[in-house]
Design a protein around this motif. Structure first.
Motif, PDB file in Angstrom:
ATOM      1  N   MET A   1       0.854  -1.192   0.000  1.00 48.96           N
ATOM      2  CA  MET A   1       0.000   0.000   0.000  1.00 48.96           C
ATOM      3  C   MET A   1       0.888   1.240   0.000  1.00 48.96           C
ATOM      4  O   MET A   1       1.942   1.251   0.627  1.00 48.96           O
ATOM      5  N   ARG A   2       0.417   2.281  -0.706  1.00 50.14           N
ATOM      6  CA  ARG A   2       1.200   3.505  -0.845  1.00 50.14           C
ATOM      7  C   ARG A   2       0.425   4.688  -0.251  1.00 50.14           C
ATOM      8  O   ARG A   2      -0.775   4.843  -0.490  1.00 50.14           O
ATOM      9  N   LEU A   3       1.125   5.493   0.514  1.00 48.57           N
ATOM     10  CA  LEU A   3       0.599   6.749   1.024  1.00 48.57           C
ATOM     11  C   LEU A   3       1.410   7.874   0.409  1.00 48.57           C
ATOM     12  O   LEU A   3       2.627   7.937   0.594  1.00 48.57           O
ATOM     13  N   LYS A   4       0.745   8.761  -0.336  1.00 47.70           N
ATOM     14  CA  LYS A   4       1.427   9.896  -0.952  1.00 47.70           C
ATOM     15  C   LYS A   4       1.119  11.154  -0.168  1.00 47.70           C
ATOM     16  O   LYS A   4      -0.037  11.444   0.131  1.00 47.70           O
ATOM     17  N   VAL A   5       2.155  11.915   0.153  1.00 48.12           N
ATOM     18  CA  VAL A   5       1.995  13.160   0.893  1.00 48.12           C
ATOM     19  C   VAL A   5       1.591  14.267  -0.084  1.00 48.12           C
ATOM     20  O   VAL A   5       2.370  14.665  -0.943  1.00 48.12           O
ATOM     21  N   LEU A   6       0.364  14.764   0.061  1.00 48.41           N
ATOM     22  CA  LEU A   6      -0.098  15.895  -0.749  1.00 48.41           C
ATOM     23  C   LEU A   6       0.200  17.216  -0.053  1.00 48.41           C
ATOM     24  O   LEU A   6       0.454  18.230  -0.708  1.00 48.41           O
ATOM     25  N   GLY A   7       0.163  17.202   1.265  1.00 50.12           N
ATOM     26  CA  GLY A   7       0.460  18.378   2.072  1.00 50.12           C
ATOM     27  C   GLY A   7       0.778  17.942   3.480  1.00 50.12           C
ATOM     28  O   GLY A   7       0.155  17.019   4.012  1.00 50.12           O
ATOM     29  N   CYS A   8       1.773  18.602   4.109  1.00 56.02           N
ATOM     30  CA  CYS A   8       2.163  18.205   5.465  1.00 56.02           C
ATOM     31  C   CYS A   8       2.680  19.398   6.262  1.00 56.02           C
ATOM     32  O   CYS A   8       3.391  19.223   7.246  1.00 56.02           O
ATOM     33  N   SER A   9       2.314  20.590   5.838  1.00 59.95           N
ATOM     34  CA  SER A   9       2.807  21.797   6.494  1.00 59.95           C
ATOM     35  C   SER A   9       1.803  22.307   7.523  1.00 59.95           C
ATOM     36  O   SER A   9       0.598  22.073   7.405  1.00 59.95           O
ATOM     37  N   GLY A  13       2.259  29.042   1.936  1.00 61.39           N
ATOM     38  CA  GLY A  13       3.271  29.977   1.447  1.00 61.39           C
ATOM     39  C   GLY A  13       4.218  29.271   0.516  1.00 61.39           C
ATOM     40  O   GLY A  13       4.813  28.247   0.898  1.00 61.39           O
ATOM     41  N   GLY A  14       4.364  29.767  -0.720  1.00 64.01           N
ATOM     42  CA  GLY A  14       5.222  29.085  -1.668  1.00 64.01           C
ATOM     43  C   GLY A  14       4.692  27.708  -1.985  1.00 64.01           C
ATOM     44  O   GLY A  14       3.538  27.537  -2.369  1.00 64.01           O
ATOM     45  N   VAL A  15       5.519  26.689  -1.784  1.00 60.16           N
ATOM     46  CA  VAL A  15       5.115  25.311  -2.091  1.00 60.16           C
ATOM     47  C   VAL A  15       4.463  24.615  -0.899  1.00 60.16           C
ATOM     48  O   VAL A  15       4.106  23.434  -0.991  1.00 60.16           O
ATOM     49  N   GLN A  16       4.297  25.307   0.207  1.00 62.30           N
ATOM     50  CA  GLN A  16       3.749  24.673   1.402  1.00 62.30           C
ATOM     51  C   GLN A  16       2.253  24.412   1.249  1.00 62.30           C
ATOM     52  O   GLN A  16       1.502  25.286   0.811  1.00 62.30           O
ATOM     53  N   ARG A  17       1.821  23.218   1.628  1.00 63.14           N
ATOM     54  CA  ARG A  17       0.424  22.811   1.590  1.00 63.14           C
ATOM     55  C   ARG A  17       0.059  22.182   2.938  1.00 63.14           C
ATOM     56  O   ARG A  17       0.871  21.481   3.528  1.00 63.14           O
ATOM     57  N   THR A  18      -1.172  22.407   3.377  1.00 63.33           N
ATOM     58  CA  THR A  18      -1.570  21.841   4.666  1.00 63.33           C
ATOM     59  C   THR A  18      -2.041  20.400   4.502  1.00 63.33           C
ATOM     60  O   THR A  18      -2.242  19.902   3.404  1.00 63.33           O
ATOM     61  N   THR A  19      -2.283  19.760   5.621  1.00 66.20           N
ATOM     62  CA  THR A  19      -2.320  18.301   5.730  1.00 66.20           C
ATOM     63  C   THR A  19      -3.333  17.607   4.831  1.00 66.20           C
ATOM     64  O   THR A  19      -4.542  17.840   4.907  1.00 66.20           O
ATOM     65  N   SER A  20      -2.831  16.700   4.015  1.00 65.12           N
ATOM     66  CA  SER A  20      -3.650  15.753   3.267  1.00 65.12           C
ATOM     67  C   SER A  20      -2.756  14.668   2.712  1.00 65.12           C
ATOM     68  O   SER A  20      -1.660  14.942   2.221  1.00 65.12           O
ATOM     69  N   PHE A  21      -3.224  13.421   2.802  1.00 70.31           N
ATOM     70  CA  PHE A  21      -2.487  12.268   2.284  1.00 70.31           C
ATOM     71  C   PHE A  21      -3.401  11.462   1.361  1.00 70.31           C
ATOM     72  O   PHE A  21      -4.566  11.237   1.679  1.00 70.31           O
ATOM     73  N   LEU A  22      -2.855  11.011   0.254  1.00 65.35           N
ATOM     74  CA  LEU A  22      -3.585  10.136  -0.668  1.00 65.35           C
ATOM     75  C   LEU A  22      -3.183   8.700  -0.383  1.00 65.35           C
ATOM     76  O   LEU A  22      -2.018   8.323  -0.531  1.00 65.35           O
ATOM     77  N   LEU A  23      -4.148   7.899   0.000  1.00 64.98           N
ATOM     78  CA  LEU A  23      -3.928   6.503   0.350  1.00 64.98           C
ATOM     79  C   LEU A  23      -4.439   5.633  -0.795  1.00 64.98           C
ATOM     80  O   LEU A  23      -5.648   5.601  -1.051  1.00 64.98           O
ATOM     81  N   GLY A  24      -3.532   4.956  -1.491  1.00 67.90           N
ATOM     82  CA  GLY A  24      -3.939   4.252  -2.698  1.00 67.90           C
ATOM     83  C   GLY A  24      -4.433   5.259  -3.725  1.00 67.90           C
ATOM     84  O   GLY A  24      -3.851   6.323  -3.921  1.00 67.90           O
ATOM     85  N   ARG A  25      -5.567   4.948  -4.371  1.00 65.24           N
ATOM     86  CA  ARG A  25      -6.153   5.884  -5.344  1.00 65.24           C
ATOM     87  C   ARG A  25      -7.490   6.434  -4.897  1.00 65.24           C
ATOM     88  O   ARG A  25      -7.984   7.400  -5.481  1.00 65.24           O
ATOM     89  N   HIS A  26      -8.087   5.829  -3.848  1.00 71.75           N
ATOM     90  CA  HIS A  26      -9.480   6.123  -3.560  1.00 71.75           C
ATOM     91  C   HIS A  26      -9.737   6.735  -2.185  1.00 71.75           C
ATOM     92  O   HIS A  26     -10.890   6.978  -1.832  1.00 71.75           O
ATOM     93  N   THR A  27      -8.664   7.005  -1.420  1.00 65.72           N
ATOM     94  CA  THR A  27      -8.860   7.427  -0.038  1.00 65.72           C
ATOM     95  C   THR A  27      -7.973   8.619   0.292  1.00 65.72           C
ATOM     96  O   THR A  27      -6.787   8.632  -0.047  1.00 65.72           O
ATOM     97  N   LEU A 155       0.994   1.825   9.183  1.00 62.60           N
ATOM     98  CA  LEU A 155       1.489   3.188   9.246  1.00 62.60           C
ATOM     99  C   LEU A 155       0.544   3.953  10.149  1.00 62.60           C
ATOM    100  O   LEU A 155      -0.683   3.834  10.020  1.00 62.60           O
ATOM    101  N   VAL A 156       1.077   4.734  11.073  1.00 64.49           N
ATOM    102  CA  VAL A 156       0.255   5.482  12.026  1.00 64.49           C
ATOM    103  C   VAL A 156       0.445   6.972  11.803  1.00 64.49           C
ATOM    104  O   VAL A 156       1.575   7.457  11.688  1.00 64.49           O
ATOM    105  N   PHE A 157      -0.673   7.692  11.734  1.00 63.52           N
ATOM    106  CA  PHE A 157      -0.687   9.150  11.677  1.00 63.52           C
ATOM    107  C   PHE A 157      -1.367   9.652  12.936  1.00 63.52           C
ATOM    108  O   PHE A 157      -2.519   9.318  13.188  1.00 63.52           O
ATOM    109  N   THR A 158      -0.658  10.451  13.728  1.00 68.57           N
ATOM    110  CA  THR A 158      -1.218  10.885  15.012  1.00 68.57           C
ATOM    111  C   THR A 158      -2.279  11.953  14.870  1.00 68.57           C
ATOM    112  O   THR A 158      -3.063  12.167  15.793  1.00 68.57           O
TER     113      THR A 158
END
Length: 255
Positions: A1-9, A13-27, A155-158
């Motif tokens: 399984m793959r988790l892609k970081v879309l935003g983690c700031s 500002g600039g390239v900073q994006r706030t929290t979101s993760f893409l889990l697989g293709r559908h979540t 994988l755990v996200f707090t």
């Protein structure tokens, strides 16, 4: 399984994006401004969103996501979160004043969006065999983290949290903990602010990580844009034994 970081700031500002993760293709896990990194075609494939809490940096693009792709989908997008978080979204966001209530559009019988409560300790197995379990978190509003279990590892996200003794015994019982994504929002000189806002600073993070008895990769999220270098330097000093790494936009974690 793959988790892609879309935003983690912890901000923009600039390239900073706030929290979101893409889990697989559908979540999606959270729906901050990082959702804007997805194409319309990718957004249309999202079947469910798991929210940690109701703060804007974690839900900012949820209304626009549904507005953009709702009519493209044959089934409603399901939003999972605690009942308290869903109640806040219904009262303050999808209330016809800030944004339309897509639980009623185009009709209550066939809406673009539906809410489904998932409380701490409850699990949901998705069609791709991945199991999502809500974990305890302590924040200024009702909040939770998530365990993502692929069957081969977790994988755990707090989510956003402060000192939280109830979390670590759960993590210490996981046999295949592949990674821990944990927030550190403030530098040490802002410890009082971190405590008041129920976040972590590097010194507090080190105390929390000392409660972890399982070896795993540790990734730091929610850093404030103006203090990234300072906070990571303090983390590298205070929590050196755990070798924490800064999470980055576009990064992919496999588990």
């Amino acid at each position: 399984m793959r988790l892609k970081v879309l935003g983690c700031s912890g901000g923009i500002g600039g390239v900073q994006r706030t929290t979101s993760f893409l889990l697989g293709r559908h979540t999606l896990i959270d729906a901050g401004t990082g959702v804007g990194e997805l194409s319309v075609a990718e957004m249309a494939q999202i079947d469910q969103v798991f929210l940690t809490h109701s703060h804007l940096d974690h839900i900012a693009l949820l209304p626009l996501l549904i507005d953009t792709v709702g009519a493209m989908r044959s089934q409603p997008l399901t939003v999972y979160a605690s009942a308290a978080t869903l109640d806040a979204l219904g009262k303050h966001i999808f209330n016809w004043q800030i944004w339309p209530d897509f639980r009623q559009i185009p009709s209550a019988a066939q809406p673009f969006m539906r809410f489904c409560a998932l409380e701490v300790g409850e699990s949901l197995t998705l069609p791709d065999k991945l199991t999502v379990t809500a974990l305890p978190a302590l924040h200024t509003v009702p909040a939770q983290g998530y365990q993502l279990d692929s069957g081969q590892g977790s994988l755990v996200f707090t989510g956003d949290t402060t000192v939280n003794d109830s979390l670590w015994p759960i993590l210490n019982q996981m046999d295949a903990l592949r990674g821990l994504i944990i927030e550190t929002a403030f530098c040490n000189r802002e410890r009082e602010l971190a405590q008041a806002s129920r976040h972590l600073c590097p010194a507090m993070l080190a105390v929390e990580l000392a409660k972890l008895k399982r070896p795993t990769e540790v990734y730091i999220t929610h850093l404030k844009p103006g203090e990234i270098e300072l906070t990571m330097q303090e983390i590298s000093e205070d929590a050196a034994a755990f070798h924490p790494k800064m999470l980055k936009n576009g990064q992919i974690l496999e588990f």
